[in-house]
Design a protein around this motif. Sequence first.
Motif, PDB file in Angstrom:
ATOM      1  N   PHE A 100       0.854  -1.220   0.024  1.00 46.57           N
ATOM      2  CA  PHE A 100      -0.133  -0.063   0.179  1.00 46.57           C
ATOM      3  C   PHE A 100       0.802   1.311  -0.094  1.00 46.57           C
ATOM      4  CE2 PHE A 100      -3.717  -2.440   1.600  1.00 46.57           C
ATOM      5  CZ  PHE A 100      -4.403  -2.352   0.662  1.00 46.57           C
ATOM      6  N   ILE A 101       1.736   1.245   0.896  1.00 45.01           N
ATOM      7  CA  ILE A 101       2.653   2.300   0.896  1.00 45.01           C
ATOM      8  C   ILE A 101       3.175   2.657  -0.313  1.00 45.01           C
ATOM      9  CG2 ILE A 101       4.782   3.386   2.289  1.00 45.01           C
ATOM     10  CD1 ILE A 101       3.733   1.831   4.489  1.00 45.01           C
ATOM     11  N   MET A 108       1.878   9.810  -5.612  1.00 47.19           N
ATOM     12  CA  MET A 108       1.832  10.899  -4.997  1.00 47.19           C
ATOM     13  C   MET A 108       3.307  11.555  -5.301  1.00 47.19           C
ATOM     14  SD  MET A 108       0.390  11.949  -1.408  1.00 47.19           S
ATOM     15  CE  MET A 108       1.376  13.217  -0.636  1.00 47.19           C
TER      16      MET A 108
ATOM     17  N   ILE B 330      -1.267  17.154  -3.214  1.00 47.57           N
ATOM     18  CA  ILE B 330      -1.662  16.145  -2.626  1.00 47.57           C
ATOM     19  C   ILE B 330      -2.800  15.380  -3.500  1.00 47.57           C
ATOM     20  CG2 ILE B 330      -2.678  15.287  -0.600  1.00 47.57           C
ATOM     21  CD1 ILE B 330      -1.447  17.238   1.135  1.00 47.57           C
ATOM     22  N   SER B 331      -2.710  14.261  -3.924  1.00 46.38           N
ATOM     23  CA  SER B 331      -3.685  13.456  -4.563  1.00 46.38           C
ATOM     24  C   SER B 331      -4.348  12.497  -3.839  1.00 46.38           C
ATOM     25  CB  SER B 331      -2.989  12.749  -5.878  1.00 46.38           C
ATOM     26  OG  SER B 331      -2.017  11.684  -5.350  1.00 46.38           O
ATOM     27  N   ASP B 333      -4.064   9.509  -3.483  1.00 43.11           N
ATOM     28  CA  ASP B 333      -3.269   8.219  -3.083  1.00 43.11           C
ATOM     29  C   ASP B 333      -2.525   8.463  -1.715  1.00 43.11           C
ATOM     30  OD1 ASP B 333      -3.542   7.182  -6.019  1.00 43.11           O
ATOM     31  OD2 ASP B 333      -2.908   9.133  -6.610  1.00 43.11           O
ATOM     32  N   MET B 334      -2.812   9.803  -1.247  1.00 44.09           N
ATOM     33  CA  MET B 334      -2.301  10.099   0.118  1.00 44.09           C
ATOM     34  C   MET B 334      -2.918   9.045   0.880  1.00 44.09           C
ATOM     35  SD  MET B 334      -0.429  11.907   1.771  1.00 44.09           S
ATOM     36  CE  MET B 334       0.047  11.479   3.382  1.00 44.09           C
ATOM     37  N   VAL B 336      -3.853   6.032   0.195  1.00 42.66           N
ATOM     38  CA  VAL B 336      -3.439   4.794   0.327  1.00 42.66           C
ATOM     39  C   VAL B 336      -2.147   4.674   1.120  1.00 42.66           C
ATOM     40  CG1 VAL B 336      -2.822   3.093  -1.538  1.00 42.66           C
ATOM     41  CG2 VAL B 336      -4.353   4.825  -2.017  1.00 42.66           C
ATOM     42  N   ILE B 337      -1.394   5.976   0.986  1.00 35.01           N
ATOM     43  CA  ILE B 337      -0.241   5.726   1.982  1.00 35.01           C
ATOM     44  C   ILE B 337      -0.787   5.468   3.424  1.00 35.01           C
ATOM     45  CG2 ILE B 337       1.783   6.947   2.590  1.00 35.01           C
ATOM     46  CD1 ILE B 337       1.660   8.376  -0.021  1.00 35.01           C
ATOM     47  N   GLN B 339      -3.325   4.296   4.570  1.00 36.85           N
ATOM     48  CA  GLN B 339      -3.998   3.098   4.792  1.00 36.85           C
ATOM     49  C   GLN B 339      -2.687   2.305   4.986  1.00 36.85           C
ATOM     50  OE1 GLN B 339      -6.750   2.618   1.692  1.00 36.85           O
ATOM     51  NE2 GLN B 339      -6.073   0.317   1.650  1.00 36.85           N
ATOM     52  N   GLY B 340      -1.813   2.292   4.179  1.00 40.44           N
ATOM     53  CA  GLY B 340      -0.543   1.323   4.383  1.00 40.44           C
ATOM     54  C   GLY B 340       0.187   1.554   5.654  1.00 40.44           C
TER      55      GLY B 340
END
Lengths: 323, 379
Positions: A100-101, A108, B330-331, B333-334, B336-337, B339-340
């Motif tokens: 995920f990261i 991004m 900042i898209s 997808d932040m 997703v980060i 979340q990870g």
Amino acid sequence: MDLFNAVIQVLDSTIRLSVPLLLACLAGLYSERAGIFDIGLEGKMLVGAFAGAAAASVFHSAYLGLGMAILISVAFALIHGFASITHRGNQIVSGVAINFIAAGSTIMLGQAWFQQGGRTPALASDERFGAIIWPGADALRGVPILGPIYSELISGHSVLVYVAFLAVPFTWWVLFRTRFGLRMRAVGENPAAVDTAGISVAWLRYRALICTGVLTGIAGAYLSMVQNGGFVKDMTAGKGYIALAALIFAKWKPVNAMFACLLFGFLDALSIRLQGTPLPVIGKVPVQLMQALPYILTVILLAGFIGKAIPPRAGGVPYVKER
Amino acid sequence: MSTPYAKLPAWADYVLIPLINLFVAFVVAGFVVILVGENPLRAAVVLVEGAFGRGQGIAFTLFYATTFIFSGLSVAVAAHCGLFNIGGEGQGYIAGLGIGIVCLAFDSVLPWWLTFPLAIIAAAAMGALWALIPAYLQAKRGSHIVITTIMFNFIAASVMVYALVGFLKPANSMAPQTRTFLDGAQLPKLNWVIELFGAKIRSAPFNISFLLALAMAFLVWVLIWRTRLGYEMRTYGHSSKAARYAGISETRIIIVAMMISGALAGMMALNPTMGDQHNVALEFVSGAGFVGIAVALMGRLHPVGIVLAAILFGMLYQGGAELAFEMPAISRDMIVIIQGLVILFAGALEHMFRPYVQALFASLSPRSVGMEAIKGKGA
């Protein structure tokens, strides 16, 4: 002759498509042989691909790109190690987290740094790994049968392709002919025995993960700097998982891994080639079936219908020193 | 290090440590924000305001949370049985096939309150079926459930492309999605509940499947802690050997747990299809199955925790959309980060801060961690 040329073309793209799988598969082999499950191959390849393409386009050097790909990929492998070796966390959870990261941060950072919708700038030819033409490849092209095999299949790939295929015997040698390999296999089967012998389980596993990081870094660099002239978001597209499947298919053995990856690469190449063309006997095969075939094959293999795949015994279990 | 973790008061175990983990995840996420050249504190304010500032935001937050409750419960049920169901994504996706068939068949003849139960059954059945094969293979052939469920995610993706392109899409359309469902397969909105509190909502897809999600959370709690089956599942999850000695059938418990888990994952598909888009499209699950992993870990596998964690992630999704709008660097997808990072810190590294918290508790009040006896001896 047409058929022969078609076969050569399919085999050529088989090689190109199986290289990232092979590198990732060998990467997984190091970590799983040392007893660390690694679902995060996908993510490490992705950060490798991004770091490679980004560094190559900024510094205008393919080799600096490769170095950066390896560096970042190893860093992610070490995060996995920190969670699953040092803190004895769940290895699968940690791998999922890394995926995920990786998926989020590559898009991004790519968007923030290059403003091209998550892509990196297209790489110029000197920022990529070009094809290496072997001596006499052009002269021999006209020779029937052997000519195309030599000039298309063997010659004309980038250096990373040869690295990937040389990594197979090298991994075999490391695994079965060196002290490090013996210990690594031991730590994946019975870490307590290794510990009793006075060897650090944690340090051995960390070293195995560093090998994993190096190989996934190269795999990522291959994707973004050879196969594609730049990074595209989610460009690994499940290759890390297919590599994992190939690893099981290969029963955690390097030479088998090569054949498994070539098989999966071949299926991929074939599905691209056969898109929409009807086959004799079977008729028209849906593209989706061809695409799903590696996964279906893996499930069938896992079910024990094509021989049994026995994973390293200590795989997935964090090592606790005393009981 | 070999001493078992000393006991902490329950509130520290279930509230303090998860909050510390969450906080660290957000701090690391803040560094990523700095890396792209924005102010992390302002980003946090925009995010929270976007999620809860207006009725519109709250409705969207709860809409996203609905899906995550289902996927979180799905992961949790399997986890209580010691199984890691990473296949929620595929189980939810394939459930779209069942929903699509039911809705296309009945949306013109039945009212929504008859279509909905049928769709629930279809979704749950498809999800359960998709979990059945990996479960059977794990129970009978010993193939690792994590790998098989991942494989089934990919197979589901192929099957859905085939089904959507092959027969679900209207013949005269190019887009790989079903036609728009008629009124008979559109779930009523719940926005009026939020409007009761005086908020204004233009349009938000917050719908009745939220209530189904809450009901499922309650049923999962009953199942896990109040039934014999749940007890067997927890026993098996704790020690498969002990379960075997107790006469619990390994095959049965694995298959039942995975099918329940798959059914919950399948129901996750109701919200985006019947509640929002009113069709079944390619990739409509869009990662919600994986969010379930983070939600379940964050909620410590308890339905109450899962509902709260799902709302937190709903907030991240909704606030993240606003954030992407406000700060171009900042898209989305932040999320997703984040979340990870949450999975990393609340899951894999969940015990990282435990020793420090324990030391703190031990020094403040030895009694609370049961350290009294040891201290007494030492002195």
